[in-house]
Design a protein around this motif. Structure first.
Motif, PDB file in Angstrom:
ATOM      1  N   HIS A 110       0.850  -1.189   0.000  1.00 29.71           N
ATOM      2  CA  HIS A 110       0.000   0.000   0.000  1.00 29.71           C
ATOM      3  C   HIS A 110       0.887   1.241   0.000  1.00 29.71           C
ATOM      4  CE1 HIS A 110      -3.088   2.903   1.143  1.00 29.71           C
ATOM      5  NE2 HIS A 110      -3.984   1.989   0.785  1.00 29.71           N
ATOM      6  N   LYS A 111       0.468   2.253  -0.754  1.00 29.89           N
ATOM      7  CA  LYS A 111       1.303   3.455  -0.887  1.00 29.89           C
ATOM      8  C   LYS A 111       1.557   4.117   0.465  1.00 29.89           C
ATOM      9  CE  LYS A 111      -2.438   6.768  -1.815  1.00 29.89           C
ATOM     10  NZ  LYS A 111      -2.940   7.827  -2.743  1.00 29.89           N
ATOM     11  N   ASP A 112       0.564   4.071   1.364  1.00 31.48           N
ATOM     12  CA  ASP A 112       0.742   4.704   2.673  1.00 31.48           C
ATOM     13  C   ASP A 112       1.796   3.970   3.506  1.00 31.48           C
ATOM     14  OD1 ASP A 112      -1.209   6.512   1.980  1.00 31.48           O
ATOM     15  OD2 ASP A 112      -2.817   5.498   3.094  1.00 31.48           O
ATOM     16  N   TRP A 113       1.801   2.643   3.443  1.00 32.51           N
ATOM     17  CA  TRP A 113       2.789   1.858   4.184  1.00 32.51           C
ATOM     18  C   TRP A 113       4.174   2.034   3.571  1.00 32.51           C
ATOM     19  CZ3 TRP A 113       3.415   0.538   8.773  1.00 32.51           C
ATOM     20  CH2 TRP A 113       4.178  -0.544   9.186  1.00 32.51           C
ATOM     21  N   TRP A 114       4.245   2.071   2.242  1.00 33.63           N
ATOM     22  CA  TRP A 114       5.498   2.317   1.527  1.00 33.63           C
ATOM     23  C   TRP A 114       6.116   3.644   1.968  1.00 33.63           C
ATOM     24  CZ3 TRP A 114       9.227   0.429  -1.497  1.00 33.63           C
ATOM     25  CH2 TRP A 114       9.888   1.242  -2.415  1.00 33.63           C
ATOM     26  N   ASN A 115       5.295   4.680   2.015  1.00 36.51           N
ATOM     27  CA  ASN A 115       5.813   5.990   2.393  1.00 36.51           C
ATOM     28  C   ASN A 115       6.113   6.085   3.882  1.00 36.51           C
ATOM     29  OD1 ASN A 115       5.772   7.192  -0.218  1.00 36.51           O
ATOM     30  ND2 ASN A 115       3.552   7.460  -0.056  1.00 36.51           N
ATOM     31  N   LYS A 116       5.292   5.438   4.705  1.00 37.36           N
ATOM     32  CA  LYS A 116       5.533   5.470   6.150  1.00 37.36           C
ATOM     33  C   LYS A 116       6.851   4.780   6.492  1.00 37.36           C
ATOM     34  CE  LYS A 116       3.347   4.549  10.616  1.00 37.36           C
ATOM     35  NZ  LYS A 116       2.117   4.075  11.302  1.00 37.36           N
ATOM     36  N   LEU A 117       7.160   3.697   5.777  1.00 30.49           N
ATOM     37  CA  LEU A 117       8.411   2.969   6.012  1.00 30.49           C
ATOM     38  C   LEU A 117       9.629   3.654   5.397  1.00 30.49           C
ATOM     39  CD1 LEU A 117       7.288  -0.744   5.491  1.00 30.49           C
ATOM     40  CD2 LEU A 117       7.725   0.441   7.656  1.00 30.49           C
ATOM     41  N   GLY A 118       9.407   4.794   4.747  1.00 30.94           N
ATOM     42  CA  GLY A 118      10.526   5.525   4.170  1.00 30.94           C
ATOM     43  C   GLY A 118      10.998   4.967   2.843  1.00 30.94           C
ATOM     44  N   ARG A 119      10.077   4.205   2.166  1.00 27.10           N
ATOM     45  CA  ARG A 119      10.437   3.569   0.893  1.00 27.10           C
ATOM     46  C   ARG A 119      11.679   2.693   1.098  1.00 27.10           C
ATOM     47  NH1 ARG A 119      11.004   8.571  -3.006  1.00 27.10           N
ATOM     48  NH2 ARG A 119      12.522   9.056  -1.402  1.00 27.10           N
ATOM     49  N   TYR A 120      12.445   2.441   0.036  1.00 26.16           N
ATOM     50  CA  TYR A 120      13.747   1.809   0.205  1.00 26.16           C
ATOM     51  C   TYR A 120      14.730   2.841   0.772  1.00 26.16           C
ATOM     52  CZ  TYR A 120      12.723  -2.356  -2.711  1.00 26.16           C
ATOM     53  OH  TYR A 120      12.232  -3.531  -3.222  1.00 26.16           O
TER      54      TYR A 120
END
Length: 516
Positions: A260-270
């Motif tokens: 999910h885009k929100d989880w991707w961004n919350k985790l700081g992407r790679y």
């Protein structure tokens, strides 16, 4: 893994009319085969075979009949993001088209091809021409302003994605029938789960498509911070009631996943400080689990992938290519906490490498209030061998009197160790943990099962057959379960268990260093 044979595939696909249809291998003429061999280095696959396969080739439907039906209306929209660098244009396009054609049009919103600053412009020109066709209006191509490497190029491409879920695939994939709904279904229920499909091998020489109908493995890692497979352990298998249920996995296998885009961004992407490729799958896995999410494998979503023995990319900086080790060092320093010592034991060269600034990653870990790595090992991985933080002795192990030869693993992970002239390098580096494990490097342990048996090497695990005790004064190394001692047999240059005798010089050993 059990793969379907070509005959089995043929029985469930349309009649063959074009090269590669039905997942069958491409047959080349002698001249074509020669050309394929001569150009293999360009992409580390046979470009001639790859280009003969139709962009819309037929493939079997690999879904198990037990896979549940999914209400399309319940699914979030998805953006497919595919990064490539100098990849053959037909392979890139087949990735995009196979996924687009076999996905619900209301769910797959767009396909974003990310050109990571390719310099073989003929590929870019061919892709650009195809994308002018009206049937490909959902596919667009963006180009990085400089060579980013796979990791940062995925971060870059995600900025252009507009759907709720980001699906990342490599540029040499093919999607099979029904791939997308089960890929997205777990995320529709839980935005903090990362989903990996069942990955089929596509042969790099013939482009034949194989697939397992039963996914029975999960991902973990070794202390070099490389991904490895293991069978699903009982504590995770008991969470499943059917072979098509989701598989809880400590790590992602690679770059094929949905998030999910929100989880991707919350985790700081790679981690933007990582170079080229390698280690990013573990980084995303660690921080997802440790910071409140999950990683699962989906047996009902099937995607093919060309597995290559080596990558064809050129290192884009001065000096030797230490990209993976530098990435692994960043990973260890940010996420492994007190267990990072195990990484440096396994990869001592990393100590000398510059990993760059990790302050942003450490701040992210603190801001998200992530669990420590010890929690991840205990609650997620669970039954992985965890090396001791404390050792009583380490270094080379030699005969105590009059022998310049040391125990040596001979570049092997199993079988017997031997004595070899002492050189004190990795093959002779042995640690004796406070628990009693004698291991070469980090995860290869000495063991014996019965009295009078030869000493052997194998992967470390929790086992009484691997426990030893060493007396510094007498030099004896006692195998605790048999009460016998490690003994050198000079006639056979082999190591055995024999009745302990403190006067026997063939049982008297000395470590290079003692820690207590």
């Amino acid at each position: 893994l059990k793969f379907r044979t070509l005959d089995e595939v043929a029985s469930i696909t349309k009649p063959l009319s074009r090269p590669g249809d039905g997942g069958h291998p491409v047959i080349l003429t002698r001249e074509e085969a020669k050309e394929g061999e001569e150009t293999f280095y360009l992409n580390q696959f046979n470009r001639v075979a790859a280009r003969k396969v139709p962009l819309d080739r037929t493939l079997p439907d690999f879904r198990d009949s037990r896979c549940p039906s999914i209400d399309i209306k319940s699914l979030p929209t998805a953006s497919l993001i595919v990064v490539f660098h100098n990849e053959d244009s037909r392979v890139v396009l087949r990735t995009a088209i196979s996924c687009l054609n076999r996905a619900p049009s209301d769910v797959l919103k767009e396909v974003i091809l990310v050109d990571d600053f390719s310099d073989r412009m003929e590929n870019i020109e061919e892709i650009s021409e195809f994308l002018k066709l009206p049937s490909f209006s959902k596919i667009r191509m963006v180009r990085t302003p400089s060579r980013h490497g796979l990791i940062r190029a995925k971060n870059y491409g995600s900025r252009f994605a507009t759907a709720s879920v980001f699906v990342f695939l490599d540029s040499h994939c093919e999607c099979t029938e029904g791939w997308l709904p089960p890929f997205l279904s777990p995320i529709a229920k839980n935005h903090s789960v990362i989903v990996q499909p069942s990955i089929a091998p596509i042969d790099q020489h013939t482009f034949s498509f194989m697939h397992s109908t039963i996914l029975s493995s999960q991902g973990v890692f070794n202390w070099n911070l490389l991904f490895i497979w293991r069978s699903i352990p009982p504590h995770d298998e008991k969470l499943r009631s059917s072979p098509v249920d989701l598989i809880r996995s400590p790590t992602l296998a690679g770059g094929l996943f949905a998030i999910h885009k929100d989880w991707w961004n919350k985790l700081g992407r790679y981690d933007d400080g990582m170079e080229l490729w390698g280690g990013e799958n573990l980084e995303l896995s660690f921080k997802s689990w440790m910071c409140g999410g999950q990683v699962v494998y989906q047996p009902c979503s099937h995607i093919g992938h060309v597995f290559r023995g080596v990558h064809p990319y050129k290192w884009y900086k001065d000096g030797p290519d230490f990209a993976f080790i530098q990435n692994a060092k960043r990973l260890a320093e940010v996420w492994l906490d007190e267990y990072k010592f195990a990484f440096y034991m396994a990869s001592p060269i990393a100590k000398k490498l510059d990993m760059g600034d990790i302050s942003e990653q450490l701040a992210l870990k603190k801001r998200l209030n992530c669990h420590p790595f010890s929690w991840y090992l205990k609650n997620v991985v669970q039954n992985m061998y965890i090396p001791s933080v404390n050792f009583t002795a380490h270094g080379s192990v030699r005969m105590k009197f009059g022998n310049r030869h040391c125990l040596d693993r001979y570049n092997k992970d199993n079988g017997p160790p031997y004595l070899y002239e002492c050189h004190h390098l990795n093959n002779q580096l042995i640690y004796l943990s406070t628990e009693g494990y004698l291991h070469f490097g980090i995860d290869v342990c000495l063991w014996a099962g019965q009295p009078e048996e030869a000493i052997s090497m194998t992967k470390c695990k929790k086992s009484n057959s691997m426990l030893f005790a060493h007396n510094k004064e007498s030099g004896l190394i006692v195998h605790l379960s048999t009460k016998q001692c490690i003994t050198f047999d000079s006639e056979r240059n082999s190591i055995f268990l024999r009745q302990c005798d403190s006067t026997n010089k063939d049982q008297q050993w000395q470590f290079q260093y003692y820690d207590s």
